[in-house]
Scaffold this motif. Sequence first.
Motif, PDB file in Angstrom:
ATOM      1  N   ARG A 193      73.564  50.265 -66.039  1.00  5.89           N
ATOM      2  CA  ARG A 193      72.628  51.373 -65.916  1.00  5.89           C
ATOM      3  C   ARG A 193      72.327  52.011 -67.274  1.00  5.89           C
ATOM      4  O   ARG A 193      71.169  52.312 -67.614  1.00  5.89           O
ATOM      5  CB  ARG A 193      73.201  52.433 -64.963  1.00  5.89           C
TER       6      ARG A 193
ATOM      7  N   VAL B 278      66.474  53.899 -58.745  1.00  3.33           N
ATOM      8  CA  VAL B 278      67.478  52.921 -58.314  1.00  3.33           C
ATOM      9  C   VAL B 278      67.349  52.702 -56.811  1.00  3.33           C
ATOM     10  O   VAL B 278      67.332  53.664 -56.026  1.00  3.33           O
ATOM     11  CB  VAL B 278      68.909  53.396 -58.641  1.00  3.33           C
TER      12      VAL B 278
ATOM     13  N   LEU C 137      69.427  50.997 -53.738  1.00  7.23           N
ATOM     14  CA  LEU C 137      70.823  50.643 -53.497  1.00  7.23           C
ATOM     15  C   LEU C 137      70.979  50.021 -52.118  1.00  7.23           C
ATOM     16  O   LEU C 137      70.653  50.637 -51.102  1.00  7.23           O
ATOM     17  CB  LEU C 137      71.686  51.906 -53.603  1.00  7.23           C
TER      18      LEU C 137
ATOM     19  N   ALA D  32      76.748  55.190 -55.273  1.00 10.02           N
ATOM     20  CA  ALA D  32      75.684  56.201 -55.334  1.00 10.02           C
ATOM     21  C   ALA D  32      76.162  57.446 -56.049  1.00 10.02           C
ATOM     22  O   ALA D  32      75.441  58.025 -56.880  1.00 10.02           O
ATOM     23  CB  ALA D  32      75.204  56.531 -53.924  1.00 10.02           C
TER      24      ALA D  32
ATOM     25  N   LEU E 167      76.502  56.745 -59.877  1.00 13.91           N
ATOM     26  CA  LEU E 167      75.187  56.656 -60.517  1.00 13.91           C
ATOM     27  C   LEU E 167      74.534  58.035 -60.626  1.00 13.91           C
ATOM     28  O   LEU E 167      73.889  58.355 -61.635  1.00 13.91           O
ATOM     29  CB  LEU E 167      74.292  55.709 -59.722  1.00 13.91           C
ATOM     30  N   LYS E 168      74.721  58.871 -59.603  1.00 12.31           N
ATOM     31  CA  LYS E 168      74.126  60.206 -59.637  1.00 12.31           C
ATOM     32  C   LYS E 168      74.822  61.087 -60.676  1.00 12.31           C
ATOM     33  O   LYS E 168      74.159  61.870 -61.389  1.00 12.31           O
ATOM     34  CB  LYS E 168      74.200  60.836 -58.245  1.00 12.31           C
TER      35      LYS E 168
ATOM     36  N   ILE F 120      67.846  57.974 -56.240  1.00 13.33           N
ATOM     37  CA  ILE F 120      68.540  56.833 -55.649  1.00 13.33           C
ATOM     38  C   ILE F 120      68.011  56.648 -54.235  1.00 13.33           C
ATOM     39  O   ILE F 120      67.971  57.595 -53.438  1.00 13.33           O
ATOM     40  CB  ILE F 120      70.062  57.046 -55.631  1.00 13.33           C
TER      41      ILE F 120
ATOM     42  N   ALA G 260      72.459  60.119 -52.669  1.00 12.95           N
ATOM     43  CA  ALA G 260      71.171  59.463 -52.425  1.00 12.95           C
ATOM     44  C   ALA G 260      70.089  60.501 -52.182  1.00 12.95           C
ATOM     45  O   ALA G 260      70.319  61.546 -51.566  1.00 12.95           O
ATOM     46  CB  ALA G 260      71.272  58.525 -51.231  1.00 12.95           C
ATOM     47  N   ASP G 261      68.885  60.175 -52.642  1.00  8.79           N
ATOM     48  CA  ASP G 261      67.738  61.067 -52.482  1.00  8.79           C
ATOM     49  C   ASP G 261      66.804  60.617 -51.375  1.00  8.79           C
ATOM     50  O   ASP G 261      66.109  61.437 -50.776  1.00  8.79           O
ATOM     51  CB  ASP G 261      66.951  61.126 -53.800  1.00  8.79           C
TER      52      ASP G 261
END
Length: 471
Positions: free
Chosen positions: A71, A79, A81, A95, A98-99, A107, A128-129
């Motif tokens: 990343r 991203v 996932l 997740a 990465l966040k 994400i 996650a978004d």
Amino acid sequence: MKILVLNPPAHEGRPYIREGRCMQIGSSWATLWMPLTLAYVAAVLREDGHDVRLADAVADRLDLSGVLALRDEFKPDLVFLNTAFPSIEGDRAAAAALKRRAPGVPIVLLGLFPTLLEDKALDYIAGADFGLIGEPEWAARELAAALAEGGDRTGVKGLAWRRGGQIVVNAPQDLRSHDLDALPFPARDLLHNDAYRLPINGERFTLLNIGRGCPYPCIFCIAPVYYGAPFRKRIVSRIGDEIQECVERHGLRHFLFWGESFTTDAAYAEAICEEIIRRGFRVVWSTTSRVDTLTPRLLGKMKQAGCALLGLGIESADETILAHSGKKTRREDITGAIRMVHDAGIKTMGHFIFGLPGETRETAGETIRFALRSGLTYAQFYCALPYPKTRLGELAAERGWITSGDYSSYDFTFSILRNESLTAREVKAFRDRAYRRFYFRPRMLFRVLREVQSVRGLLASMDFLKWIRKK
């Protein structure tokens, strides 16, 4: 935009297959599968002009620190996932990591987890978004365009997303309108194809989609939820073109033709075989079928076109269970199919499920005995799972049969479902017993060792047998 499409790392050393309805540990197949859906998503996004990186952390043996290093090197703006129920704790950890590393990078979850849980998926995975509900290619394309252009997300069908402190679920996708032939071929060039090998002979192989959707009313199946009920066929010549690309560009000659049932439309299946024969492809492939849609003529064409192994959806040896589960097949269909397939010179893989409604100690024992005397070349045994959005899941919730709320326990190797007669522990015990009795017969051990054609194949087979022995 720069977009990373990621298959998360193996969690706690357990590499999982996350591909559509197939969510299980790699040891159960003695191999890993290429992430076909992710390759489609990557191809769609690349076609739209995005700079795309596709990373299969499982096949590439990247741990979470390796993913973060990737990343940091690529610096994506978005991203995607991959997720599955049995691997969800590892997916959740990926997740979150990465966040933490890049809080401003959205994400997006895809796979069965957001499809079946919708808003609950984003509740569970705080990093996650967005979540894509249903097959993801079209929603991924629309979402990426909306984010790149600062557009309205409310119009992206099949999207769960955060708006302020709430989670919003948009209107569902119309899966029937999705034209599979409008999709580019999967971006296999972005994968390390050497990582995906058949368990016995060690040959490189790939998945190739022949159609999506399943019109049958099986109460346990998640395929109609993900892909819809109508069977959507690809143009046969496009399938031929994709095989040609795999052979000529990637050197791939072994295939798993991926679909809910290759023989749902017998004329279509025969046309695919004729296309392979007409073009002179020297390929070897396997696929799956119901037991009541086969004919000697079709099987002859399949053998001529290179079919070496056919998976059969058997589920149970008890006709009452088959009827109540929506399968609606009979014992004579099953025995006749096994005989027809073997007469055509094709190996068989029987698929069985323990713990469906109506299962008892007697029916489970008879299913094991049937598997042993059936003449099947190989077999896979599963525990019934009460997935959300399936009739079995609804029935189990109504009757209080679900014994665990742990999402990662939705794993075919375990049982979290009791029924009228059996506890969840008893269901798993029957499933484990079936594996041991089927594969630890002397003739099966001899067959496995006889068919191994490489050191890699031997190691994969030993891993499979060790996995069974632990049951």
